[in-house]
Design a protein around this motif. Structure first.
Motif, mmCIF file in Angstrom:
data_model
loop_
_atom_site.group_PDB
_atom_site.id
_atom_site.type_symbol
_atom_site.label_atom_id
_atom_site.label_comp_id
_atom_site.label_asym_id
_atom_site.label_seq_id
_atom_site.Cartn_x
_atom_site.Cartn_y
_atom_site.Cartn_z
ATOM 1 N N GLU A 34 0.838 -1.204 0.000
ATOM 2 C CA GLU A 34 0.000 0.000 0.000
ATOM 3 C C GLU A 34 0.874 1.256 0.000
ATOM 4 O O GLU A 34 2.087 1.188 0.229
ATOM 5 N N PRO A 35 0.270 2.423 -0.253
ATOM 6 C CA PRO A 35 1.033 3.672 -0.295
ATOM 7 C C PRO A 35 1.806 3.904 1.003
ATOM 8 O O PRO A 35 1.307 3.631 2.089
ATOM 9 N N ARG A 108 0.373 -0.795 -6.000
ATOM 10 C CA ARG A 108 -0.467 -0.953 -4.806
ATOM 11 C C ARG A 108 -1.193 -2.286 -4.854
ATOM 12 O O ARG A 108 -1.771 -2.645 -5.879
ATOM 13 N N SER A 109 -1.195 -2.964 -3.734
ATOM 14 C CA SER A 109 -1.889 -4.256 -3.675
ATOM 15 C C SER A 109 -3.379 -4.092 -3.921
ATOM 16 O O SER A 109 -4.017 -4.974 -4.495
ATOM 17 N N SER A 110 -3.952 -2.946 -3.533
ATOM 18 C CA SER A 110 -5.385 -2.726 -3.729
ATOM 19 C C SER A 110 -5.741 -2.516 -5.205
ATOM 20 O O SER A 110 -6.900 -2.627 -5.580
ATOM 21 N N GLU A 111 -4.766 -2.214 -6.047
ATOM 22 C CA GLU A 111 -5.004 -1.965 -7.469
ATOM 23 C C GLU A 111 -4.624 -3.160 -8.340
ATOM 24 O O GLU A 111 -4.737 -3.099 -9.555
ATOM 25 N N SER A 134 7.258 -6.731 4.340
ATOM 26 C CA SER A 134 6.981 -6.882 5.759
ATOM 27 C C SER A 134 6.917 -5.491 6.373
ATOM 28 O O SER A 134 7.683 -4.599 6.000
ATOM 29 N N ALA A 135 6.004 -5.304 7.305
ATOM 30 C CA ALA A 135 5.885 -4.006 7.979
ATOM 31 C C ALA A 135 7.174 -3.698 8.746
ATOM 32 O O ALA A 135 7.872 -4.603 9.211
#
Length: 154
Positions: A34-35, A108-111, A134-135
Motif C-alpha cells: 500500500e502507499p 499498490r496491492s489494492s489496485e 513486511s511491515a
C-alpha cells in the motif's frame, strides 16, 4: 535512494527473504504494498542491485526502448491502472516482448488483482513471484523517524 534506507524483509507466501536473496529465487516478480510502505525505495534498491534504473510504468509505457535491457524494474503500475485499466496489459505485453532476464513490476496491492497476475503469467509464460513487504518493526520505525525528524522525539 535516501541515506536512511532500511533493508526490507520481503514476504513470498510463508517465506521471508532479504532483497538480495529474493533476486536469487526467480526472474519475474510483482511487488505489492500500500502507499507509504516503501515500494519506490525498494525498487531503487533493486535497481542498484541489478545496475539498472527503475522506471515509472507511465513513462515505460510511452517510451521507445531502443535496446534490449537485461533487467526491467517498473514502478507505479497502479498509477496507470487508475487512468487506463487496459494500460497495465499494454505495459506487461511491452515488457514481455523486450526479453529481459529479470523483470520486476510494483504497485499498490489494492489496485492489483488476479487478472493482472494471469496477464503476466500468460505473456511471460511463467508464474510471477508475488512479493509483499513486511511491515517495519518498531526499531526500524524509530530509525526512519530519527533520520527524517532529527530534533523530534519518537
Amino acid at each position: 535512494m535516501s541515506d536512511s534506507y532500511i533493508p526490507r524483509t520481503l514476504i513470498v507466501g510463508e517465506n521471508s527473504y532479504s532483497e538480495e536473496q529474493l533476486l536469487l529465487t526467480g526472474s519475474l516478480f510483482v511487488v505489492l504494498a500500500e502507499p507509504g510502505a516503501g515500494k519506490t525505495e525498494l525498487l531503487s534498491r533493486f535497481g542498484q542491485l541489478l545496475n539498472v534504473k527503475p522506471i515509472r510504468a507511465s513513462v515505460f509505457r510511452n517510451r521507445m526502448i531502443r535496446e534490449e535491457p537485461w533487467a526491467l524494474v517498473i514502478d507505479a503500475m497502479d498509477e496507470v491502472a487508475r487512468v487506463d485499466p487496459l494500460g497495465i496489459e499494454d505495459i506487461i505485453v511491452k515488457a514481455s516482448e523486450l526479453g529481459a532476464d529479470i523483470v520486476i513490476f510494483a504497485g499498490r496491492s489494492s489496485e492489483w488483482d488476479t487478472a493482472e497476475t494471469e496477464h503476466v503469467k500468460s505473456y511471460f509464460g511463467t508464474e510471477p513471484i508475488i512479493v509483499n513487504l513486511s511491515a517495519f518493526t518498531t526499531s526500524e520505525q524509530r530509525q526512519l523517524f530519527a533520520a527524517s525528524f532529527p530534533i523530534e522525539n519518537f
